[in-house]
Motif scaffolding. Structure first.
Motif, PDB file in Angstrom:
ATOM      1  N   VAL A 143      18.458 -10.860  26.493  1.00 24.64           N
ATOM      2  CA  VAL A 143      18.915 -12.105  25.897  1.00 24.64           C
ATOM      3  C   VAL A 143      20.028 -12.672  26.764  1.00 24.64           C
ATOM      4  O   VAL A 143      20.714 -11.942  27.486  1.00 24.64           O
ATOM      5  N   ASN A 144      20.206 -13.974  26.686  1.00 29.59           N
ATOM      6  CA  ASN A 144      21.224 -14.661  27.471  1.00 29.59           C
ATOM      7  C   ASN A 144      22.562 -14.496  26.765  1.00 29.59           C
ATOM      8  O   ASN A 144      22.861 -15.212  25.812  1.00 29.59           O
ATOM      9  N   LYS A 162      17.278 -23.128  14.428  1.00 29.58           N
ATOM     10  CA  LYS A 162      18.654 -23.219  13.928  1.00 29.58           C
ATOM     11  C   LYS A 162      18.734 -22.817  12.466  1.00 29.58           C
ATOM     12  O   LYS A 162      19.671 -22.128  12.041  1.00 29.58           O
ATOM     13  N   LEU A 163      17.758 -23.250  11.671  1.00 27.39           N
ATOM     14  CA  LEU A 163      17.762 -22.898  10.244  1.00 27.39           C
ATOM     15  C   LEU A 163      17.594 -21.400  10.055  1.00 27.39           C
ATOM     16  O   LEU A 163      18.251 -20.791   9.209  1.00 27.39           O
ATOM     17  N   HIS A 173      15.088 -16.134  20.911  1.00 25.01           N
ATOM     18  CA  HIS A 173      14.853 -17.486  21.414  1.00 25.01           C
ATOM     19  C   HIS A 173      16.104 -18.357  21.310  1.00 25.01           C
ATOM     20  O   HIS A 173      16.340 -19.206  22.169  1.00 25.01           O
ATOM     21  N   VAL A 174      16.909 -18.155  20.274  1.00 27.17           N
ATOM     22  CA  VAL A 174      18.142 -18.935  20.147  1.00 27.17           C
ATOM     23  C   VAL A 174      19.093 -18.605  21.285  1.00 27.17           C
ATOM     24  O   VAL A 174      19.648 -19.494  21.948  1.00 27.17           O
ATOM     25  N   ALA A 175      19.313 -17.322  21.539  1.00 25.87           N
ATOM     26  CA  ALA A 175      20.228 -16.914  22.614  1.00 25.87           C
ATOM     27  C   ALA A 175      19.678 -17.282  23.989  1.00 25.87           C
ATOM     28  O   ALA A 175      20.441 -17.499  24.930  1.00 25.87           O
ATOM     29  N   ARG A 176      18.370 -17.371  24.096  1.00 28.91           N
ATOM     30  CA  ARG A 176      17.755 -17.679  25.387  1.00 28.91           C
ATOM     31  C   ARG A 176      17.774 -19.164  25.699  1.00 28.91           C
ATOM     32  O   ARG A 176      17.767 -19.556  26.870  1.00 28.91           O
ATOM     33  N   ASN A 177      17.811 -19.999  24.681  1.00 29.70           N
ATOM     34  CA  ASN A 177      17.682 -21.436  24.883  1.00 29.70           C
ATOM     35  C   ASN A 177      18.931 -22.224  24.529  1.00 29.70           C
ATOM     36  O   ASN A 177      18.933 -23.448  24.666  1.00 29.70           O
ATOM     37  N   LEU A 193      25.796 -23.912  19.207  1.00 33.33           N
ATOM     38  CA  LEU A 193      24.388 -23.826  18.813  1.00 33.33           C
ATOM     39  C   LEU A 193      23.642 -25.115  19.177  1.00 33.33           C
ATOM     40  O   LEU A 193      22.980 -25.735  18.349  1.00 33.33           O
ATOM     41  N   ASP A 194      23.751 -25.502  20.435  1.00 34.09           N
ATOM     42  CA  ASP A 194      23.083 -26.699  20.940  1.00 34.09           C
ATOM     43  C   ASP A 194      21.787 -26.273  21.628  1.00 34.09           C
ATOM     44  O   ASP A 194      21.798 -25.707  22.719  1.00 34.09           O
ATOM     45  N   ILE A 195      20.661 -26.542  20.983  1.00 35.43           N
ATOM     46  CA  ILE A 195      19.344 -26.170  21.504  1.00 35.43           C
ATOM     47  C   ILE A 195      18.553 -27.454  21.724  1.00 35.43           C
ATOM     48  O   ILE A 195      18.240 -28.172  20.772  1.00 35.43           O
ATOM     49  N   GLN A 196      18.234 -27.743  22.977  1.00 33.44           N
ATOM     50  CA  GLN A 196      17.491 -28.954  23.311  1.00 33.44           C
ATOM     51  C   GLN A 196      15.993 -28.714  23.365  1.00 33.44           C
ATOM     52  O   GLN A 196      15.202 -29.586  23.035  1.00 33.44           O
ATOM     53  N   GLY A 197      15.574 -27.557  23.783  1.00 31.53           N
ATOM     54  CA  GLY A 197      14.153 -27.252  23.908  1.00 31.53           C
ATOM     55  C   GLY A 197      13.936 -25.758  23.925  1.00 31.53           C
ATOM     56  O   GLY A 197      14.878 -24.969  23.947  1.00 31.53           O
TER      57      GLY A 197
END
Length: 315
Positions: free
Chosen positions: A64-65, A147-148, A168-172, A181-185
């Motif tokens: 994970v990132n 996010k939810l 996927h959250v930590a990766r993106n 918690l800014d996820i664009q794609g």
């Protein structure tokens, strides 16, 4: 070549023997070109150069990132351990430091991480549960749904679902800022065989370890044993991207290590906040791997390094 050979090149002469260049390269004749080429090993005792194949070393990659010390600093940290040490990763993170220590022949006795979702991810993978299909399915979700799930608004009873969503959250997440918690794609998932290979490495390195989800002060009491070495990679100060930072508690961490039965070896940022909290540490060294200077703090001497004193810097 020098300026004196310019006329020779124009006249078609070799720059080495000054003979007419016939059938060679643009600058050397055929005979000089053969002399410049590396020789081939034609026999066991022939005085030729043997080209050795490059050794391909294995590198530990984060599943994970996650923010942690760089690969160069982590390698120097593990190098400071005595051979075949028993280590406890007090700020476990993505587990890359523990896996690096395991690859160098050390035994990971304990792994601790306060972040609940990161702990669920590493604990699920290390326990042997297969996350491959869950990660592939979670990769089809959109940023809003992720996010939810991450914020707990969509509860998940299966820990594999929570671990896959966190992956996927930590990766993106943008800028590795889990607090924003800014996820664009959503980036495409790695191949399935690479996921299984990475999961197998984590299961082998952290499977036998005792995994805890505690504050570092409580985890140090639980995992404190004679003969154990605490590996310390705490969150750096002045960082707003940490959800569980330890700002203002660096002195508490150092005092906990000084009072423990186990040894310790850790990396700290070289700023006034951390340097003032390192008073009383027996051995301090400088680390530098292309980025800002980092302090290596240890309860015992590290071979091959020259220690420094805080009094030299007015601390």
């Amino acid at each position: 070549i020098g300026y004196g050979h310019v006329d020779g090149l124009r006249a078609g002469l070799c720059v080495s023997c000054r003979q007419p260049n016939e059938g060679g390269s643009a600058t050397f004749c055929r005979n000089c070109l053969l002399l410049r080429r590396p020789k081939v090993n034609k026999g066991l005792f022939s005085p030729t150069r043997i080209r050795r194949p490059k050794v391909r070393t294995r590198t530990v990659r984060n599943l994970v990132n996650w923010l942690a010390c760089g690969p160069g600093q982590a390698f120097q940290l593990v190098q400071g351990l005595p051979p075949q040490s028993v280590v406890v990763d007090l700020f476990g993170g993505s587990g890359s430091l523990s896996l690096l220590a395991h690859e160098h022949g050390h035994t990971v006795f304990g792994w601790n991480e306060l972040h609940p979702h990161l702990f669920t991810f590493v604990d699920t993978v290390a326990s042997g549960l297969d996350l491959t299909q869950h990660i592939l399915m979670a990769g089809k979700l959109g940023p809003a749904t992720l996010k939810l799930w991450y914020q707990g608004l969509l509860p998940a009873e299966d820990p594999r679902t929570t671990a896959a969503v966190f992956y996927h959250v930590a990766r993106n997440v943008k800028g590795r800022n889990m607090a924003a918690l800014d996820i664009q794609g959503i980036a495409p998932c790695p191949p399935e065989h690479l996921l299984r290979k990475s999961f197998g490495a984590m299961q082998q390195g952290l499977g036998p370890a005792r995994r805890t989800n505690l504050d570092f002060a409580k985890a140090a009491l639980v995992l404190d044993w004679k003969g154990v070495t605490f590996l310390l990679d705490p969150p750096w100060p002045n960082q707003t991207c940490y959800e569980y930072g330890i700002d203002g508690r660096y002195r508490e961490l150092v005092e906990t290590m000084l009072d423990a039965n186990a040894d310790f070896l850790g990396v700290f940022q070289s700023c006034r906040t951390t340097m003032a909290s390192l008073k009383g540490v027996p051995y301090l060294y400088w680390l530098s791997s292309g980025g800002p200077k980092t302090i290596l703090a240890s309860s015992r001497p590290v071979p091959g390094r020259e220690p420094f004193k805080l009094s030299d810097f007015g601390v």
